[in-house]
Design an enzyme around this catalytic site. Sequence first.
Site, PDB file in Angstrom:
ATOM      1  N   GLN A 179       0.831  -1.194   0.000  1.00 61.42           N
ATOM      2  CA  GLN A 179       0.000   0.000   0.000  1.00 61.42           C
ATOM      3  C   GLN A 179       0.871   1.252   0.000  1.00 61.42           C
ATOM      4  O   GLN A 179       0.574   2.234  -0.681  1.00 61.42           O
ATOM      5  CB  GLN A 179      -0.928  -0.004   1.214  1.00 61.42           C
ATOM      6  CG  GLN A 179      -2.219   0.748   1.011  1.00 61.42           C
ATOM      7  CD  GLN A 179      -3.064   0.134  -0.093  1.00 61.42           C
ATOM      8  OE1 GLN A 179      -3.014  -1.062  -0.332  1.00 61.42           O
ATOM      9  NE2 GLN A 179      -3.827   0.955  -0.776  1.00 61.42           N
ATOM     10  N   HIS A 219       2.127   3.049  -3.325  1.00 60.98           N
ATOM     11  CA  HIS A 219       1.342   3.950  -4.172  1.00 60.98           C
ATOM     12  C   HIS A 219       1.928   5.350  -4.219  1.00 60.98           C
ATOM     13  O   HIS A 219       2.133   5.912  -5.290  1.00 60.98           O
ATOM     14  CB  HIS A 219      -0.108   4.008  -3.687  1.00 60.98           C
ATOM     15  CG  HIS A 219      -0.937   2.863  -4.147  1.00 60.98           C
ATOM     16  ND1 HIS A 219      -1.444   2.791  -5.419  1.00 60.98           N
ATOM     17  CD2 HIS A 219      -1.369   1.748  -3.514  1.00 60.98           C
ATOM     18  CE1 HIS A 219      -2.148   1.683  -5.559  1.00 60.98           C
ATOM     19  NE2 HIS A 219      -2.106   1.030  -4.415  1.00 60.98           N
ATOM     20  N   GLU A 230     -10.161   2.376   3.870  1.00 62.09           N
ATOM     21  CA  GLU A 230     -10.398   1.987   2.477  1.00 62.09           C
ATOM     22  C   GLU A 230     -10.248   0.474   2.312  1.00 62.09           C
ATOM     23  O   GLU A 230     -11.128  -0.204   1.781  1.00 62.09           O
ATOM     24  CB  GLU A 230      -9.404   2.730   1.584  1.00 62.09           C
ATOM     25  CG  GLU A 230      -9.523   2.396   0.104  1.00 62.09           C
ATOM     26  CD  GLU A 230      -8.413   3.046  -0.713  1.00 62.09           C
ATOM     27  OE1 GLU A 230      -8.550   3.080  -1.945  1.00 62.09           O
ATOM     28  OE2 GLU A 230      -7.409   3.508  -0.121  1.00 62.09           O
ATOM     29  N   HIS A 231      -9.122  -0.057   2.736  1.00 59.83           N
ATOM     30  CA  HIS A 231      -8.851  -1.494   2.690  1.00 59.83           C
ATOM     31  C   HIS A 231      -8.627  -1.995   4.118  1.00 59.83           C
ATOM     32  O   HIS A 231      -7.807  -1.431   4.846  1.00 59.83           O
ATOM     33  CB  HIS A 231      -7.598  -1.815   1.879  1.00 59.83           C
ATOM     34  CG  HIS A 231      -7.590  -1.244   0.497  1.00 59.83           C
ATOM     35  ND1 HIS A 231      -6.959  -0.048   0.190  1.00 59.83           N
ATOM     36  CD2 HIS A 231      -8.129  -1.704  -0.660  1.00 59.83           C
ATOM     37  CE1 HIS A 231      -7.101   0.200  -1.098  1.00 59.83           C
ATOM     38  NE2 HIS A 231      -7.810  -0.785  -1.642  1.00 59.83           N
ATOM     39  N   ASP A 265      -7.192  -5.469  -5.831  1.00 60.96           N
ATOM     40  CA  ASP A 265      -6.767  -4.469  -6.809  1.00 60.96           C
ATOM     41  C   ASP A 265      -6.945  -4.966  -8.241  1.00 60.96           C
ATOM     42  O   ASP A 265      -7.175  -4.164  -9.141  1.00 60.96           O
ATOM     43  CB  ASP A 265      -5.289  -4.119  -6.588  1.00 60.96           C
ATOM     44  CG  ASP A 265      -5.078  -3.221  -5.388  1.00 60.96           C
ATOM     45  OD1 ASP A 265      -6.049  -2.572  -4.949  1.00 60.96           O
ATOM     46  OD2 ASP A 265      -3.943  -3.168  -4.884  1.00 60.96           O
ATOM     47  N   HIS A 312     -52.335  22.417  -1.009  1.00 64.79           N
ATOM     48  CA  HIS A 312     -52.053  21.001  -1.226  1.00 64.79           C
ATOM     49  C   HIS A 312     -53.329  20.175  -1.046  1.00 64.79           C
ATOM     50  O   HIS A 312     -53.650  19.301  -1.846  1.00 64.79           O
ATOM     51  CB  HIS A 312     -50.977  20.509  -0.246  1.00 64.79           C
ATOM     52  CG  HIS A 312     -49.588  20.923  -0.609  1.00 64.79           C
ATOM     53  ND1 HIS A 312     -49.198  22.232  -0.706  1.00 64.79           N
ATOM     54  CD2 HIS A 312     -48.480  20.168  -0.883  1.00 64.79           C
ATOM     55  CE1 HIS A 312     -47.913  22.287  -1.025  1.00 64.79           C
ATOM     56  NE2 HIS A 312     -47.459  21.039  -1.134  1.00 64.79           N
TER      57      HIS A 312
END
Length: 436
Positions: free
Chosen positions: A264, A267, A333-334, A367, A426
Amino acid sequence: MVRVNILDFRGETLNRRFLAQKLPRAAETHADIERRVAELLDTVAGGGAAAVKDFTERFDGVRPETLRVPESALAEAAAELDPAVRAALDESIARARKVAADQRPVDVRTELASGAFVTTRHLPVDRVGLYVPGGLAVYPSTVIMNVVPAQTAGARSLAIASPPQSNGLPHPIVLATAHILGVDEVWAMGGAQAIGALAYGFDDGEELEPVDLITGPGNAYVAAAKSLVRTRVGIDAVAGPTEIIILADEQADPRFVAADLISQAEHDELAASVLVTDSVDLADAVQKELDVQVPEAMHTERIGTALAGRQSAIVLVDDLDAGITVVNGYAGEHVEVHTVDAEAVGARITNGGAVFLGDWAPVSLGDYCAGSNHVLPTMGTAAHGSGLGVHSFIKVSQVIDYDRQALSAVAEHIGVLADGEQLPAHGRAVDIRFEE
């Protein structure tokens, strides 16, 4: 040696306030970025394709003759694709399509009384802009993750935007993947200017039809642009740096945990890699593995910076229950679970973009080839947001179909509620239908 921050939460009361203050996060830098991006978007809105080319030349060092990629270039890229890469893409696409097909919601017609019906329809977004980043890596997998659910939802029109290389075209693997998926509208533009172009469109020399929805990950400038155009078009999310949080106990394999933290961190320098464990021995073993594995990696410097950053840490907790509380508070996220009975523990992870169970389900699987989607919520937004899927490209509309008798049965209720809200017209709109 890589020194990951150690956060000791043992003995602490792990309530929401504590976790919000103490969990590792990347620094917020959006305010200054948004100001600059807002000016850029104004220029794109007024200057069209010419402005996009100006910004492309400025930021990417190349000025494409045309922004629209010729279909012949897509076909050529696919024809020249390495057979092993083609096989891997085909497998990834097949698995993604299978999962996406099971996500497609069905319309439901509800009968409330005789002659009273409400039908809930699930309709595809008409035109979608799909952003595929460039930068430090190449992301054909992101083409798949965006295109497959959009196609499964039934979107009429798809436009891919991806930054050009020195030849004025996006990376050939990105072009090839688009061709394999049957997408023929690809634009050589990246960054915030691409988001602006998709949102506003242009017709000066080239014609780009504005989209209804923009999806896909990107850097802070792309995220800021998406945030700023979302009053005009829909977006999937405003993404922050990518992140992994691993929950592990004493039986976890430190080699696997270290490798996944590194993958990770690879990245970018702001990527977050977090380990939560109740085992000091495991924490020490993982640190030793990082010292071995990081120097062996291709992107050693980038990885080391990410692992040593404020957004990464090894978090020590009292027990597994406390670890689950921390993971849910982080809303990553993960999420990886490396514990005894990972399935049972994973079932208790309620805040996570995607949850990976055990030794044989690393984030790398998600991924590329799990069949799941890798465009996921970041920066704690998994507490309320979802990863990209067919639902992201669906809008829900309801059709109300009542006959005279069915309306009459609730007319009095409508009148009472309308009067209570001081909106008598209404009620009158109902009453007038029953006057002779």
